[in-house]
Design an enzyme around this catalytic site. Structure first.
Site, short mmCIF file in Angstrom:
data_model
loop_
_atom_site.label_atom_id
_atom_site.label_comp_id
_atom_site.label_asym_id
_atom_site.label_seq_id
_atom_site.Cartn_x
_atom_site.Cartn_y
_atom_site.Cartn_z
N SER A 111 -10.63 -1.00 4.19
CA SER A 111 -9.79 -1.28 5.36
C SER A 111 -9.33 0.04 5.95
O SER A 111 -8.69 0.82 5.25
CB SER A 111 -8.54 -2.05 4.96
OG SER A 111 -8.87 -3.26 4.36
N ARG A 134 0.82 -1.22 0.00
CA ARG A 134 0.00 0.00 0.00
C ARG A 134 0.86 1.28 0.00
O ARG A 134 0.46 2.30 0.57
CB ARG A 134 -0.93 0.05 1.22
CG ARG A 134 -1.95 -1.04 1.30
CD ARG A 134 -2.98 -0.95 0.17
NE ARG A 134 -4.16 -1.71 0.53
CZ ARG A 134 -4.28 -3.02 0.38
NH1 ARG A 134 -3.31 -3.71 -0.18
NH2 ARG A 134 -5.39 -3.64 0.76
N GLU A 164 -4.64 2.92 7.25
CA GLU A 164 -4.38 2.80 5.82
C GLU A 164 -5.03 3.99 5.12
O GLU A 164 -4.50 4.54 4.17
CB GLU A 164 -4.96 1.49 5.28
CG GLU A 164 -4.43 1.15 3.92
CD GLU A 164 -5.48 0.63 2.96
OE1 GLU A 164 -5.49 1.13 1.82
OE2 GLU A 164 -6.27 -0.23 3.34
#
Ligand code: EPU
Length: 329
Positions: free
Chosen positions: A229, A159, A324
Site C-alpha cells: 500500500s 501503522r 504509508e
C-alpha cells in the site's frame, strides 16, 4: 560487518546505494561498529516500505541480521517467544502456524522483517502486530545502552508507533517478544474471512486463504516492484464522512479513533486511476492503493504519480491522502 557503497535492498526495485552499510547480528556487534558510523542514519528491514528518492544515501544504513527465534516461557494458555528483528516476517508466521500457535496467521505473507513489523505496526485482515507484541528490545544509539519497551510504551496506532517519531528513531529494534495462544480463537472480523467455510476454519486454512487473497490482489515483489500500500487509509471527521456517504452510499468505511476510516484504494479506483501508467510508474491494476514500478521507473516518476493521485482524490472527495511508504530523501 561494515560495507562501503552497498546496494540497499528495496522492493520498489529502485537504485539505492549506501555510503556505509552496517549489518549486525548482536548488540555487541552493533555497539562496536557504531563508532564508525556517519550521519544521517537509516535503519532498514527488508526494504519493503521504502522509496529511495535519490539513488545514493549519503550516510549510514543499518540492518539487523539477528535471526534467532527462541521460546522464553509458556503457561497453560500461551507461549512467549523472542524473535530477532532480522527474521523474515512471513517465516515467523509460518513457524507459528506449523506449531499450532494462534495470533499471527492473519498477517500471513506481509513482506519485510520482524523489526520493521514492530516499528510500523503492520496490519491486515483485521489484525495488527501490536495485538501479539508483549515488549520490544532496543538499542539506544544516543546512550549506547539497551532498553526494553512494553507494548504500552510503544504507543501503537494505525501503522504508527513511538519508534517512528523523531524522539523514537534513536531506538533500534533488536528483538521482539510476542505472545501466541494455544487456544483456537480466530479473528474473522474482516470482509471475506467472514464467509470462510467451516472446513477452512483452522490455522492452516486461514493462512492459505489469506495467502491466496494477497496473491490475487497484491503484486509479488519478486516480479513487480512496489512498496505494498503506498497510501494510508485516511481518517475523516464524522461530519465529513456523512457528507461523503450522502453522495457515495457504497463507500467502504470502518470505525476509527477520532473519526471514520475511509478506503483510499476505493477512492483512487473511483477517480478512474486504477491501472493508469505514467512513464514506467503505474497504479496497480488489481489494487489501486499500490503504486508499481513497471520496469526501470525512476523515483521521480513514482513521486510525480503519487502527487497526481493525491491531487485527483483531493479534487473529487476533498480528502488528502498521505503516503504509508517511507520516502527516504
Ligand atoms: N477497493 C476498491 N478498489 C481498489 C482497492 C480497494 O474498490 O482498487 C475497495 C475494496 O473492494 C474494499 C476496500 O476498498 O471494499 C478495501 O480494500 P482492501 O480490502 O483491498 O484493503 P485496503 O484497505 O485497500 C488494507 C491495507 C493492506 C492490507 C489490506 C487487507 C492499508 C494502507 N492497507 O488495504 O496492507 O493487506 O487492508 O487487510 O491499511 C500494506 O500495508 O502494504 C498492505 C497491503
Amino acid at each position: 560487518m561494515i560495507y562501503r557503497d552497498k546496494h540497499i535492498c528495496n522492493t520498489f526495485g529502485l537504485e539505492a546505494v549506501a555510503d556505509l552499510y552496517i549489518e549486525y547480528c548482536s548488540v555487541e556487534e552493533l555497539s562496536l561498529d557504531f563508532a564508525r558510523a556517519r550521519e544521517p542514519f537509516l535503519h532498514v528491514g527488508g526494504g519493503s516500505n521504502l522509496l529511495f528518492a535519490s539513488p545514493r544515501f549519503e550516510g549510514t544504513v543499518f540492518h539487523n541480521a539477528c535471526n534467532a527465534i527462541e521460546v522464553i516461557s509458556q503457561d497453560a494458555d500461551s507461549v512467549l517467544v523472542r524473535v530477532g528483528g532480522g527474521v523474515v516476517w512471513d517465516f515467523f508466521v509460518e513457524w507459528c502456524v506449523t506449531r499450532g500457535w494462534y495470533g499471527a496467521e492473519n498477517l500471513s505473507l506481509i513482506p519485510g522483517e520482524v523489526g520493521a513489523a514492530a516499528v510500523q505496526n503492520i496490519g491486515a485482515y483485521g489484525a495488527e502486530v501490536k495485538d501479539i507484541i508483549e515488549s520490544v528490545e532496543t538499542f539506544d544509539i544516543d546512550t549506547g545502552s539497551e532498553r526494553v519497551f512494553s507494548r504500552e510504551e510503544c504507543r501503537y496506532g494505525y501503522r504508527s508507533s513511538f519508534f517512528k517519531t523523531p524522539e523514537g528513531r534513536r531506538f533500534f529494534v533488536i528483538a521482539v517478544v510476542m505472545r501466541l495462544s494455544f487456544k483456537p480463537v480466530f479473528n474473522l472480523s474482516y470482509g471475506t474471512l467472514k464467509q470462510l467455510p467451516q472446513e477452512k476454519l483452522s490455522l492452516k486454512g486461514i493462512r492459505e486463504h489469506i495467502v491466496a487473497t494477497r496473491q490475487a490482489k497484491l503484486p509479488d515483489p519478486a516480479e513487480i516492484g512496489s512498496a505494498g500500500s503506498f497510501f494510508m487509509n485516511p481518517v475523516v471527521p464524522q461530519t465529513k464522512f456523512e457528507e461523503l456517504l450522502a453522495e457515495y452510499p457504497d463507500m467502504p468505511h470502518y470505525p476509527a479513533e477520532g473519526g471514520v476510516k475511509l478506503s483510499a484504494g476505493w477512492m483512487i479506483d473511483r477517480c478512474g486511476l486504477k491501472g493508469i501508467r505514467r512513464g514506467n510508474a503505474g497504479v496497480y491494476e488489481k489494487q489501486a492503493l499500490v503504486l508499481v514500478n513497471l520496469g526501470g521507473a525512476t523515483a521521480e516518476e513514482i513521486l510525480a504519480l503519487a502527487q497526481e493521485v493525491i491531487d485527483v482524490v483531493n479534487a473529487k472527495f476533498g480528502v488528502t491522502l498521505h503516503p504509508e511508504a517511507q520516502i527516504v530523501v
